[in-house]
Write an enzyme that holds these catalytic residues in place. Structure first.
Site, short mmCIF file in Angstrom:
data_model
loop_
_atom_site.label_atom_id
_atom_site.label_comp_id
_atom_site.label_asym_id
_atom_site.label_seq_id
_atom_site.Cartn_x
_atom_site.Cartn_y
_atom_site.Cartn_z
N HIS A 1 -5.96 18.17 15.18
CA HIS A 1 -6.58 17.00 15.80
C HIS A 1 -7.11 17.35 17.18
CE1 HIS A 1 -5.26 13.79 12.98
NE2 HIS A 1 -4.33 14.68 12.69
N HIS B 1 -8.41 13.09 10.05
CA HIS B 1 -9.43 12.08 9.77
C HIS B 1 -10.39 12.57 8.67
CE1 HIS B 1 -7.61 10.29 13.27
NE2 HIS B 1 -7.87 11.40 13.94
N GLU C 1 -2.80 18.63 18.96
CA GLU C 1 -3.92 17.96 19.63
C GLU C 1 -4.55 19.01 20.54
OE1 GLU C 1 -5.10 15.04 19.13
OE2 GLU C 1 -3.51 13.73 18.41
N GLU D 1 -14.36 13.80 16.35
CA GLU D 1 -13.12 14.55 16.13
C GLU D 1 -13.04 15.07 14.70
OE1 GLU D 1 -8.26 13.87 16.03
OE2 GLU D 1 -9.60 12.18 16.39
#
Length: 310
Positions: free
Chosen positions: A182, A90, A264, A127
């Site tokens: 992430h 992101h 993740e 995040e």
């Protein structure tokens, strides 16, 4: 969660709702100042084996009357000649550019959003801040080991990059390994980390047939070292509790021509995981685990302590 398909909610009103490195990142902390990275002009942030003062890592002055310790040259460092692309998931200001990140891009198997805002903890820690902070920490460790480290973004561009460009940055760098970093946005009570490897496929612009096997080895190696460094359990809500998934719906993996995975690192919506993800000390351990996993992969070492089954 990651930029092209995830659980959880996002910031500023938008999130496309699962891994990742060294590569550098699923929708799913805050970094200190670092050197200039990817800007809208297309230059990417790189790291090398020099300290903050520009001197070679490990260097220093000898005490008078003693024999100075040998300073490793760039060629003798363990990752000399290796290129790692880290992809911080992101972007901290994606939420200000929803029209741009909602644009659809080709990922081979279908078309998906350019990027998403990512998720955040219940207390509002984004995040995108987590991924950038950990990526910078990993870069520091790998650069000290001699690797050339490229970041797909360094918090210095207004949004993105889009998932297809994230893959292209790794391809153009001829990376020996790439990792997208992430944190997930699953419901509370779902906790733990997992790594995502690309499925072997050939569809449209996507052809992962040559990288599927080495990417899976990267995934299992990273999984073992991350678990050993952080103590984080394997995710209890997907992948059969093995901390590993193979997927064909992520543009960052589908379009890669170099070994690449997503990680993740935990679930931001779970209170226990959120305490870890917002801890500076824990993020340093996470970076250490990621760097050690990437190093082991690049050196052809086995997966790690008990293959991560601890």
């Amino acid at each position: 969660m990651f930029s092209n398909g995830s659980h959880g909610g996002g910031r500023g009103g938008g999130l496309a709702v699962a891994v990742v490195v060294t590569a550098v990142v699923f929708a799913s902390g805050c970094g200190t100042a670092a050197d200039s990275g990817t800007g809208s002009g297309g230059t990417h942030s790189t790291g090398s084996a020099s300290g903050a003062d520009g001197k070679n890592a490990g260097g220093g002055s000898a005490t008078p009357g003693t024999t100075p310790a040998a300073t490793p040259s760039a060629e003798t460092l363990p990752l000399a000649g290796k290129v790692v692309v880290l992809d911080p998931g992101h972007n901290p200001t994606n939420y200000q550019h929803t029209a741009e990140i909602d644009r659809l891009v080709d990922i081979g198997t279908n078309r998906k959003e350019c990027d998403t805002t990512g998720t955040e903890t219940n207390s509002g820690y984004p995040e995108a801040s987590y991924t950038l902070d950990v990526s910078r920490r990993v870069r520091t460790i790998l650069a000290a080991r001699g690797a050339k480290v490229v970041l797909t973004q360094n918090g210095d561009r207004p949004y993105g990059p889009c998932v297809d460009e994230r893959a292209r940055i790794g391809n153009d760098a001829h990376a020996d390994a790439a990792l997208s970093i992430h944190a997930d946005g699953a419901p509370a009570g779902a906790r733990g980390f997992h790594v995502i490897a690309p499925k072997s496929l050939h569809a449209g612009a996507a052809d992962t047939r040559k990288i599927a096997a080495p990417s899976l080895r990267l995934a299992t190696t990273l999984r073992a070292h991350f678990k050993a460094a952080t103590g984080e359990p394997f995710a209890n809500y997907l992948g059969g509790g093995k901390g590993l998934m193979v997927r064909d719906d992520l543009g960052g993996l589908n379009l890669s021509t170099v070994p690449k995975v997503f990680i993740e690192c935990g679930n931001m919506r779970d209170a226990q995981d959120a305490r870890s993800l917002t801890s500076t000390a824990w993020r340093q351990r996470a970076a250490q685990g990621i760097a050690d996993g990437l190093t082991a992969f690049l050196q052809g070492s086995p997966a790690g302590p008990a293959d991560g089954k601890r």
